[in-house]
Design a protein around this motif. Structure first.
Motif, PDB file in Angstrom:
ATOM      1  N   SER A 226      44.030  36.333  53.238  1.00 30.77           N
ATOM      2  CA  SER A 226      44.633  36.781  51.977  1.00 30.77           C
ATOM      3  C   SER A 226      43.830  36.294  50.769  1.00 30.77           C
ATOM      4  O   SER A 226      43.068  35.324  50.850  1.00 30.77           O
ATOM      5  CB  SER A 226      46.069  36.276  51.863  1.00 30.77           C
ATOM      6  OG  SER A 226      46.063  34.864  51.655  1.00 30.77           O
ATOM      7  N   ASN A 227      44.058  36.953  49.641  1.00 28.84           N
ATOM      8  CA  ASN A 227      43.421  36.529  48.394  1.00 28.84           C
ATOM      9  C   ASN A 227      43.826  35.099  48.060  1.00 28.84           C
ATOM     10  O   ASN A 227      43.024  34.321  47.532  1.00 28.84           O
ATOM     11  CB  ASN A 227      43.795  37.476  47.250  1.00 28.84           C
ATOM     12  CG  ASN A 227      43.129  38.832  47.380  1.00 28.84           C
ATOM     13  OD1 ASN A 227      42.170  38.993  48.134  1.00 28.84           O
ATOM     14  ND2 ASN A 227      43.638  39.813  46.663  1.00 28.84           N
ATOM     15  N   GLU A 228      45.082  34.750  48.363  1.00 30.10           N
ATOM     16  CA  GLU A 228      45.562  33.395  48.100  1.00 30.10           C
ATOM     17  C   GLU A 228      44.807  32.375  48.969  1.00 30.10           C
ATOM     18  O   GLU A 228      44.422  31.311  48.491  1.00 30.10           O
ATOM     19  CB  GLU A 228      47.077  33.324  48.373  1.00 30.10           C
ATOM     20  CG  GLU A 228      47.721  32.026  47.962  1.00 30.10           C
ATOM     21  CD  GLU A 228      47.594  31.719  46.470  1.00 30.10           C
ATOM     22  OE1 GLU A 228      47.506  30.526  46.129  1.00 30.10           O
ATOM     23  OE2 GLU A 228      47.580  32.650  45.635  1.00 30.10           O
ATOM     24  N   GLN A 229      44.596  32.694  50.238  1.00 27.77           N
ATOM     25  CA  GLN A 229      43.829  31.801  51.123  1.00 27.77           C
ATOM     26  C   GLN A 229      42.395  31.624  50.619  1.00 27.77           C
ATOM     27  O   GLN A 229      41.853  30.528  50.658  1.00 27.77           O
ATOM     28  CB  GLN A 229      43.805  32.354  52.560  1.00 27.77           C
ATOM     29  CG  GLN A 229      45.118  32.253  53.297  1.00 27.77           C
ATOM     30  CD  GLN A 229      45.029  32.986  54.625  1.00 27.77           C
ATOM     31  OE1 GLN A 229      44.986  34.214  54.673  1.00 27.77           O
ATOM     32  NE2 GLN A 229      44.983  32.228  55.711  1.00 27.77           N
TER      33      GLN A 229
ATOM     34  N   GLN B  50      38.960  26.656  45.783  1.00 29.52           N
ATOM     35  CA  GLN B  50      39.368  25.499  44.970  1.00 29.52           C
ATOM     36  C   GLN B  50      39.064  24.190  45.697  1.00 29.52           C
ATOM     37  O   GLN B  50      38.646  23.221  45.089  1.00 29.52           O
ATOM     38  CB  GLN B  50      40.858  25.569  44.623  1.00 29.52           C
ATOM     39  CG  GLN B  50      41.170  26.593  43.558  1.00 29.52           C
ATOM     40  CD  GLN B  50      42.668  26.780  43.347  1.00 29.52           C
ATOM     41  OE1 GLN B  50      43.493  26.427  44.181  1.00 29.52           O
ATOM     42  NE2 GLN B  50      43.020  27.374  42.207  1.00 29.52           N
TER      43      GLN B  50
ATOM     44  N   SER C  56      39.300  40.954  54.532  1.00 27.52           N
ATOM     45  CA  SER C  56      40.009  40.615  53.306  1.00 27.52           C
ATOM     46  C   SER C  56      40.202  41.927  52.550  1.00 27.52           C
ATOM     47  O   SER C  56      39.593  42.950  52.902  1.00 27.52           O
ATOM     48  CB  SER C  56      39.187  39.641  52.455  1.00 27.52           C
ATOM     49  OG  SER C  56      37.998  40.273  52.008  1.00 27.52           O
TER      50      SER C  56
ATOM     51  N   LYS D 176      41.360  31.969  47.506  1.00 27.18           N
ATOM     52  CA  LYS D 176      41.436  31.178  46.273  1.00 27.18           C
ATOM     53  C   LYS D 176      41.598  29.688  46.598  1.00 27.18           C
ATOM     54  O   LYS D 176      40.899  28.838  46.030  1.00 27.18           O
ATOM     55  CB  LYS D 176      42.609  31.685  45.425  1.00 27.18           C
ATOM     56  CG  LYS D 176      42.769  31.016  44.093  1.00 27.18           C
ATOM     57  CD  LYS D 176      43.953  31.640  43.354  1.00 27.18           C
ATOM     58  CE  LYS D 176      44.349  30.790  42.182  1.00 27.18           C
ATOM     59  NZ  LYS D 176      45.608  31.230  41.591  1.00 27.18           N
ATOM     60  N   GLU D 177      42.500  29.367  47.522  1.00 23.80           N
ATOM     61  CA  GLU D 177      42.727  27.967  47.905  1.00 23.80           C
ATOM     62  C   GLU D 177      41.475  27.354  48.536  1.00 23.80           C
ATOM     63  O   GLU D 177      41.125  26.209  48.261  1.00 23.80           O
ATOM     64  CB  GLU D 177      43.908  27.860  48.876  1.00 23.80           C
ATOM     65  CG  GLU D 177      45.245  28.084  48.226  1.00 23.80           C
ATOM     66  CD  GLU D 177      46.390  28.181  49.227  1.00 23.80           C
ATOM     67  OE1 GLU D 177      46.185  27.939  50.443  1.00 23.80           O
ATOM     68  OE2 GLU D 177      47.508  28.530  48.793  1.00 23.80           O
TER      69      GLU D 177
ATOM     70  N   GLU E 298      32.732  35.672  47.820  1.00 26.85           N
ATOM     71  CA  GLU E 298      34.136  35.949  48.145  1.00 26.85           C
ATOM     72  C   GLU E 298      34.336  36.083  49.653  1.00 26.85           C
ATOM     73  O   GLU E 298      35.435  35.921  50.153  1.00 26.85           O
ATOM     74  CB  GLU E 298      34.604  37.237  47.453  1.00 26.85           C
ATOM     75  CG  GLU E 298      34.709  37.122  45.953  1.00 26.85           C
ATOM     76  CD  GLU E 298      35.805  36.156  45.518  1.00 26.85           C
ATOM     77  OE1 GLU E 298      36.945  36.279  46.001  1.00 26.85           O
ATOM     78  OE2 GLU E 298      35.519  35.269  44.695  1.00 26.85           O
TER      79      GLU E 298
END
Length: 160
Positions: A87-90, A96, A50, A92-93, A115
């Protein structure tokens, strides 16, 4: 076919600069060997990373002069498209969806390592090398996922 990927924590990667242990020499050899044959592409090693993990690597290893430091290996794997980038988006998802209050209460690792949990659990094989016992505990006990974690390369069938 599943990529032969592995997550290598920064506390393991620091051993790459001057490996005396034959296990680390073998792991490095496995990481850097490459077949350009398309039929064998899935047999090539992939490193799960990452942005935060790469930053950690460079923070602690960027100064090392050895040909086998993690920065050199990342550069090689990047050129050969052998990084499994989460990814940072993955991340984050994933957090969540899976980091419920109940799960968060049970986590024992520090914020920085939390993280990395999605990075391992979103990888193809969910293999991780780390010396951090709390991070290991969180990976092994994370609900609905089965990770394989080791302290040394021989603890994981990374090359199979």
């Amino acid at each position: 076919m599943t990529r032969k990927d592995i997550f290598i924590d920064n506390n393991i990667a620091k051993n790459f600069s001057n490996p005396l242990d034959p296990e680390y020499k073998q792991l490095i050899k496995w990481l850097i060997e490459y077949s350009s044959n398309p039929k064998k592409h899935d047999d090539n090693a992939h490193l799960v990373v990452s942005k935060k993990l790469i930053a950690e690597y460079y923070r602690t290893m960027g100064h090392a002069a050895s040909g086998n430091n993690i920065a050199v290996i990342i550069n090689l794997l990047t050129q050969q498209s052998r990084l499994n980038r989460i990814s940072n988006e993955q991340i984050k998802e994933f957090k969540q969806k899976y980091f419920t209050n109940k799960v968060k209460r049970k986590l024992t690792s520090n914020e920085e390592d939390r993280e990395h949990i999605p990075v391992v659990l979103l990888s193809d094989r969910k293999y991780a090398l780390t010396l951090d016992e709390k991070f290991t505990e969180d990976l092994l006990n994370f609900p609905s996922f089965a990770a394989t974690v080791g302290k040394k390369p021989s603890d994981i069938p990374y090359d199979k």
